[in-house]
Design a protein around this motif. Structure first.
Motif, PDB file in Angstrom:
ATOM      1  N   LEU A  73      14.292   1.709 -14.129  1.00 58.34           N
ATOM      2  CA  LEU A  73      14.897   0.013 -14.352  1.00 58.34           C
ATOM      3  C   LEU A  73      15.795  -0.124 -13.282  1.00 58.34           C
ATOM      4  N   ALA A  74      15.730  -1.062 -12.669  1.00 55.34           N
ATOM      5  CA  ALA A  74      16.553  -1.839 -11.312  1.00 55.34           C
ATOM      6  C   ALA A  74      17.173  -3.086 -11.963  1.00 55.34           C
ATOM      7  N   GLU A  75      18.727  -2.924 -11.579  1.00 54.94           N
ATOM      8  CA  GLU A  75      19.633  -4.086 -12.405  1.00 54.94           C
ATOM      9  C   GLU A  75      19.785  -4.912 -11.002  1.00 54.94           C
ATOM     10  N   ARG A  76      19.902  -6.302 -11.505  1.00 52.66           N
ATOM     11  CA  ARG A  76      19.974  -7.441 -10.730  1.00 52.66           C
ATOM     12  C   ARG A  76      20.812  -8.477 -11.299  1.00 52.66           C
ATOM     13  N   ASN A  77      22.005  -8.934 -11.022  1.00 54.39           N
ATOM     14  CA  ASN A  77      22.658  -9.957 -11.633  1.00 54.39           C
ATOM     15  C   ASN A  77      22.896  -9.711 -13.073  1.00 54.39           C
ATOM     16  N   GLY A  78      23.131  -8.425 -13.478  1.00 59.60           N
ATOM     17  CA  GLY A  78      23.316  -8.129 -15.088  1.00 59.60           C
ATOM     18  C   GLY A  78      22.037  -8.070 -15.637  1.00 59.60           C
ATOM     19  N   GLU A  79      20.831  -7.998 -15.258  1.00 57.94           N
ATOM     20  CA  GLU A  79      19.627  -7.734 -15.901  1.00 57.94           C
ATOM     21  C   GLU A  79      18.960  -6.823 -15.344  1.00 57.94           C
ATOM     22  N   LEU A  80      18.167  -5.907 -16.245  1.00 58.63           N
ATOM     23  CA  LEU A  80      17.159  -4.863 -15.857  1.00 58.63           C
ATOM     24  C   LEU A  80      15.852  -5.411 -15.755  1.00 58.63           C
ATOM     25  N   HIS A  81      15.185  -4.887 -14.638  1.00 54.90           N
ATOM     26  CA  HIS A  81      13.963  -4.920 -14.479  1.00 54.90           C
ATOM     27  C   HIS A  81      13.153  -3.519 -14.472  1.00 54.90           C
ATOM     28  N   VAL A  82      11.912  -3.589 -15.070  1.00 51.70           N
ATOM     29  CA  VAL A  82      11.172  -2.537 -15.222  1.00 51.70           C
ATOM     30  C   VAL A  82      10.243  -2.322 -13.906  1.00 51.70           C
ATOM     31  N   LEU A  83       9.983  -1.245 -13.366  1.00 57.82           N
ATOM     32  CA  LEU A  83       9.055  -1.042 -12.212  1.00 57.82           C
ATOM     33  C   LEU A  83       7.574  -0.628 -12.942  1.00 57.82           C
ATOM     34  N   PHE A  84       6.551  -1.185 -12.392  1.00 53.69           N
ATOM     35  CA  PHE A  84       5.227  -0.784 -12.698  1.00 53.69           C
ATOM     36  C   PHE A  84       4.350  -0.711 -11.413  1.00 53.69           C
ATOM     37  N   THR A  85       3.387   0.058 -11.379  1.00 51.86           N
ATOM     38  CA  THR A  85       2.465   0.036 -10.435  1.00 51.86           C
ATOM     39  C   THR A  85       1.071   0.032 -11.012  1.00 51.86           C
ATOM     40  N   LYS A  86       0.126  -0.644 -10.134  1.00 51.79           N
ATOM     41  CA  LYS A  86      -1.338  -0.773 -10.253  1.00 51.79           C
ATOM     42  C   LYS A  86      -2.035   0.137  -9.658  1.00 51.79           C
ATOM     43  N   ARG A  87      -2.718   1.178 -10.721  1.00 51.01           N
ATOM     44  CA  ARG A  87      -3.305   2.322 -10.110  1.00 51.01           C
ATOM     45  C   ARG A  87      -4.391   1.918  -9.242  1.00 51.01           C
ATOM     46  N   ALA A  88      -4.750   2.857  -8.047  1.00 52.29           N
ATOM     47  CA  ALA A  88      -5.575   2.702  -7.300  1.00 52.29           C
ATOM     48  C   ALA A  88      -6.948   2.735  -7.886  1.00 52.29           C
ATOM     49  N   ARG A  89      -7.952   1.935  -7.244  1.00 53.31           N
ATOM     50  CA  ARG A  89      -9.162   1.734  -7.993  1.00 53.31           C
ATOM     51  C   ARG A  89     -10.208   2.823  -8.053  1.00 53.31           C
ATOM     52  N   HIS A  90      -9.887   3.735  -7.041  1.00 57.31           N
ATOM     53  CA  HIS A  90     -10.783   4.999  -6.913  1.00 57.31           C
ATOM     54  C   HIS A  90     -10.466   6.139  -7.902  1.00 57.31           C
ATOM     55  N   LEU A  91      -9.332   6.132  -8.441  1.00 56.60           N
ATOM     56  CA  LEU A  91      -8.812   7.042  -9.318  1.00 56.60           C
ATOM     57  C   LEU A  91      -9.842   7.470 -10.287  1.00 56.60           C
ATOM     58  N   LYS A  92      -9.859   8.780 -10.628  1.00 55.10           N
ATOM     59  CA  LYS A  92     -10.779   9.191 -11.788  1.00 55.10           C
ATOM     60  C   LYS A  92     -10.183   8.843 -13.168  1.00 55.10           C
ATOM     61  N   HIS A  93      -9.004   8.677 -13.390  1.00 52.48           N
ATOM     62  CA  HIS A  93      -8.523   8.491 -14.619  1.00 52.48           C
ATOM     63  C   HIS A  93      -7.785   6.965 -14.498  1.00 52.48           C
ATOM     64  N   HIS A  94      -8.253   6.119 -15.478  1.00 53.67           N
ATOM     65  CA  HIS A  94      -7.523   4.663 -15.419  1.00 53.67           C
ATOM     66  C   HIS A  94      -7.626   4.144 -14.117  1.00 53.67           C
ATOM     67  N   PRO A  95      -8.598   3.834 -13.523  1.00 50.88           N
ATOM     68  CA  PRO A  95      -8.508   3.158 -12.201  1.00 50.88           C
ATOM     69  C   PRO A  95      -8.114   1.754 -12.298  1.00 50.88           C
ATOM     70  N   GLY A  96      -7.155   1.086 -11.751  1.00 49.45           N
ATOM     71  CA  GLY A  96      -6.847  -0.247 -11.463  1.00 49.45           C
ATOM     72  C   GLY A  96      -5.971  -0.635 -12.704  1.00 49.45           C
ATOM     73  N   GLN A  97      -5.554   0.356 -13.476  1.00 52.73           N
ATOM     74  CA  GLN A  97      -4.998  -0.137 -14.682  1.00 52.73           C
ATOM     75  C   GLN A  97      -3.438  -0.304 -14.527  1.00 52.73           C
ATOM     76  N   ILE A  98      -2.283  -0.890 -15.092  1.00 50.97           N
ATOM     77  CA  ILE A  98      -1.175  -0.868 -15.049  1.00 50.97           C
ATOM     78  C   ILE A  98      -0.589   0.260 -15.537  1.00 50.97           C
ATOM     79  N   SER A  99       0.546   0.635 -15.033  1.00 50.13           N
ATOM     80  CA  SER A  99       1.121   2.279 -15.420  1.00 50.13           C
ATOM     81  C   SER A  99       2.504   2.319 -14.916  1.00 50.13           C
ATOM     82  N   PHE A 100       3.110   3.150 -15.446  1.00 51.69           N
ATOM     83  CA  PHE A 100       4.315   3.723 -14.679  1.00 51.69           C
ATOM     84  C   PHE A 100       4.021   4.803 -13.889  1.00 51.69           C
ATOM     85  N   PRO A 101       4.899   4.924 -12.785  1.00 54.31           N
ATOM     86  CA  PRO A 101       4.789   6.261 -11.738  1.00 54.31           C
ATOM     87  C   PRO A 101       4.785   7.362 -12.635  1.00 54.31           C
ATOM     88  N   GLY A 102       3.950   8.493 -12.267  1.00 53.75           N
ATOM     89  CA  GLY A 102       4.102   9.652 -13.074  1.00 53.75           C
ATOM     90  C   GLY A 102       2.808  10.519 -12.831  1.00 53.75           C
TER      91      GLY A 102
END
Length: 227
Positions: A73-102
């Protein structure tokens, strides 16, 4: 909710675009810290968990591997934003899906928080400090055989991302408030091998957030519910 227009920020190694979204009430770090500490944990949908356990039984495997994701969570002007990644398309599990880093827990990690912090830095180059930990959500089993613990961290709003192209295609942010609106994240029943399960989803701009990521967001939103 009410408030001024907010930004939807997309990164692909660098700032790519800014899109205007609908008005919503800002949610600050101070508000979230108080709210999270005073509300009980929300339990996951039993039909989501059942799908994961049924999948493991079909593989004759009852041991889920521990893993962590970071709800950054990054806060700007008093408002929190959530960070998301789009997974690489060549990955074995869940390619191209939106996820959290992990990723999975390594033997060198002293605890689940270290796993989450390490994976985020490796995947997107964003560093979090242990003192910026808000807390964790309950571990969630997945059909890919992991027991995922969501770790909530605050990060510097001026972070400079460095994406690992082997893992991540792009990085973007969404205001936290978007996920706390009534019915923002919907669920649908679906049939697999004669059993009915639930899948959660939400559209955000050009992205579809669904599956485990949406289930985690739903659990967080219910815990922080403004309804």
């Amino acid at each position: 909710m009410s408030g001024t227009d907010t930004n939807f920020i997309t990164y692909n190694g660098q700032l790519a675009s800014v899109k205007r979204q609908c008005p919503m009430r800002p949610l600050s770090r101070h508000w979230l810290t108080q709210r999270f500490s005073l509300t009980p944990a929300f339990h996951y949908d039993k039909k989501v968990i059942q799908r994961a356990t049924d999948a493991m039984k079909r593989l004759d495997d009852i041991q889920f591997r521990p893993a962590a994701v970071t709800i950054a969570l990054a806060e700007r002007n008093g408002e929190l934003h959530v960070l998301f990644t789009k997974r690489a398309r060549h990955l074995k599990h869940h390619p191209g899906q939106i996820s959290f880093p992990g990723g999975k827990v390594e033997k060198s990690d002293k605890d689940i928080v270290e796993t989450a912090v390490r994976e985020m830095e490796e995947e997107i180059g964003v560093v979090a400090k242990r003192e910026d930990l808000l807390g964790t959500l309950s571990p969630l089993p997945t059909v890919s055989g992991y027991l995922v613990t969501p770790v909530i961290m605050f990060v510097d709003a001026n972070y400079q991302p460095t994406l690992d192209s082997n893992e991540v295609d792009s990085l973007f942010e969404v205001p936290l408030a978007r996920f706390l609106r009534r019915d923002a994240i919907t669920k649908q029943p679906f049939l697999v091998r004669g059993n009915t399960y639930h899948i959660y989803a939400m559209g955000v701009g050009e992205h579809l957030i669904w599956g485990v990521t949406a289930q985690i967001l739903h659990a967080l939103s219910q815990q922080l519910s403004l309804n």
